[in-house]
Motif scaffolding. Structure first.
Motif, PDB file in Angstrom:
ATOM      1  N   VAL B  73       0.854  -1.187   0.000  1.00 15.07           N
ATOM      2  CA  VAL B  73       0.000   0.000   0.000  1.00 15.07           C
ATOM      3  C   VAL B  73       0.893   1.240   0.000  1.00 15.07           C
ATOM      4  O   VAL B  73       1.632   1.489   0.955  1.00 15.07           O
ATOM      5  N   LEU B  74       0.853   1.974  -1.099  1.00 17.97           N
ATOM      6  CA  LEU B  74       1.659   3.187  -1.254  1.00 17.97           C
ATOM      7  C   LEU B  74       0.843   4.413  -0.856  1.00 17.97           C
ATOM      8  O   LEU B  74      -0.344   4.499  -1.176  1.00 17.97           O
ATOM      9  N   ASP B  75       1.501   5.370  -0.190  1.00 11.57           N
ATOM     10  CA  ASP B  75       0.898   6.700  -0.062  1.00 11.57           C
ATOM     11  C   ASP B  75       0.909   7.334  -1.447  1.00 11.57           C
ATOM     12  O   ASP B  75       1.946   7.344  -2.108  1.00 11.57           O
ATOM     13  N   TRP B  76      -0.223   7.864  -1.858  1.00  9.71           N
ATOM     14  CA  TRP B  76      -0.294   8.399  -3.228  1.00  9.71           C
ATOM     15  C   TRP B  76      -1.155   9.647  -3.246  1.00  9.71           C
ATOM     16  O   TRP B  76      -2.184   9.689  -2.571  1.00  9.71           O
ATOM     17  N   PRO B  77      -0.781  10.655  -3.989  1.00 12.22           N
ATOM     18  CA  PRO B  77      -1.596  11.871  -4.045  1.00 12.22           C
ATOM     19  C   PRO B  77      -2.964  11.603  -4.678  1.00 12.22           C
ATOM     20  O   PRO B  77      -3.036  10.906  -5.690  1.00 12.22           O
ATOM     21  N   PRO B  78      -4.019  12.151  -4.122  1.00 12.12           N
ATOM     22  CA  PRO B  78      -5.330  12.054  -4.767  1.00 12.12           C
ATOM     23  C   PRO B  78      -5.233  12.433  -6.247  1.00 12.12           C
ATOM     24  O   PRO B  78      -4.639  13.463  -6.589  1.00 12.12           O
ATOM     25  N   HIS B  79      -5.784  11.597  -7.110  1.00 11.60           N
ATOM     26  CA  HIS B  79      -5.559  11.633  -8.558  1.00 11.60           C
ATOM     27  C   HIS B  79      -6.916  11.469  -9.247  1.00 11.60           C
ATOM     28  O   HIS B  79      -7.813  10.845  -8.688  1.00 11.60           O
ATOM     29  N   ASP B  84     -10.794  10.380  -4.352  1.00  7.39           N
ATOM     30  CA  ASP B  84     -11.017  10.422  -2.906  1.00  7.39           C
ATOM     31  C   ASP B  84     -10.011   9.577  -2.132  1.00  7.39           C
ATOM     32  O   ASP B  84     -10.143   9.415  -0.920  1.00  7.39           O
ATOM     33  N   CYS B  85      -9.023   9.033  -2.812  1.00  7.37           N
ATOM     34  CA  CYS B  85      -8.143   8.044  -2.173  1.00  7.37           C
ATOM     35  C   CYS B  85      -6.716   8.575  -2.049  1.00  7.37           C
ATOM     36  O   CYS B  85      -6.201   9.213  -2.965  1.00  7.37           O
ATOM     37  N   GLU B  86      -6.090   8.320  -0.916  1.00  3.54           N
ATOM     38  CA  GLU B  86      -4.690   8.733  -0.675  1.00  3.54           C
ATOM     39  C   GLU B  86      -3.740   7.545  -0.802  1.00  3.54           C
ATOM     40  O   GLU B  86      -2.606   7.599  -0.311  1.00  3.54           O
ATOM     41  N   HIS B  87      -4.201   6.479  -1.415  1.00  8.13           N
ATOM     42  CA  HIS B  87      -3.349   5.297  -1.541  1.00  8.13           C
ATOM     43  C   HIS B  87      -3.463   4.701  -2.929  1.00  8.13           C
ATOM     44  O   HIS B  87      -4.463   4.901  -3.632  1.00  8.13           O
TER      45      HIS B  87
END
Lengths: 156, 156
Positions: B73-79, B84-87
């Protein structure tokens, strides 16, 4: 006069606006999606900047922000490309205001981001390019990867 | 008898051995690099499993581990793809012992990893494929991306 400075948490709204404009320029124009992304991205960016995981830079032209870019530090499994490192850099939000393009602003920002990765001991940096950006990144030595992506279909 | 179970921190050495064998099979055969990667990857994997950020599965054939895979599970910028997801999920270390290939073991493991991503509310999953794996992933709906990668040259 051109000047580049490091981003602070106070720049989260500006970075978010640039991110939104970047995606819109790449054809992602659905407002409801860009609204949701922006609403979630802004506090995320502020938090990541505060934690030192997002290093951003802003280019000012006579005090007005005309371009920006960021380097996100990802947790990454030690890999043959950099076997002693637990991080990978991710270059994102590379954006130049349309009326300030073709002045080399993005090139300077990418150079700063790569120097920041070096400073942090991170040898591998990835990004996702638009068609328009590919040549710039190739010039820095970026090469295409075998990445594949899955998006869970929306039920309906 | 085939059985698939979740990995625990006690499986870090096994997962590391599979990761090493996977890279070797892809042509990364330099022992000094694989040694360094393995030495660093094993404690990293144990830590990530303990933190719930690495979800791994092991396939056993009569009690012997013959295949495994993991979802990080990577931290990821909302895209825009998942605003709505930070992963973002990252599928890695998909490996089957050579003598147990062509039995569909990898397919089952990938299916479990995608179900785990769904369970965690993560809609976007990425991976890096080998040439041999591409068709399998395409069957799940994975598509190539515009990712580019930079590796800092070693001074010489």
């Amino acid at each position: 006069m051109l000047e580049t400075r490091a981003a602070t948490t106070a720049d989260a709204a500006l970075i978010t606006a640039h991110r939104r404009a970047m995606f819109a320029a790449m054809g992602r124009t659905q407002d409801s999606i860009l609204d949701a992304m922006s609403r979630n991205f802004e506090p995320w960016a502020a938090r990541m900047i505060a934690q030192g995981k997002y290093a951003g830079w802003i280019t000012l032209d006579d005090g007005r922000a005309v371009a920006s870019a960021g380097l996100l530090v990802l947790d990454w499994p030690p890999h043959p490309l950099d076997p002693d490192c637990e991080h990978r850099g991710y270059l994102l939000n590379v954006f130049t205001d349309p009326e300030h393009r073709r002045r080399g602003l993005a090139r300077v920002l990418v150079d700063i981001c790569l120097a920041e990765a070096h400073r942090r001991g991170i040898r591998v940096v990835t990004l996702h390019t638009s068609d328009a950006g590919r040549q710039l990144y190739e010039g820095f030595g970026f090469r295409s990867t075998s990445e594949m992506l899955f998006v869970e279909p929306v039920e309906g």
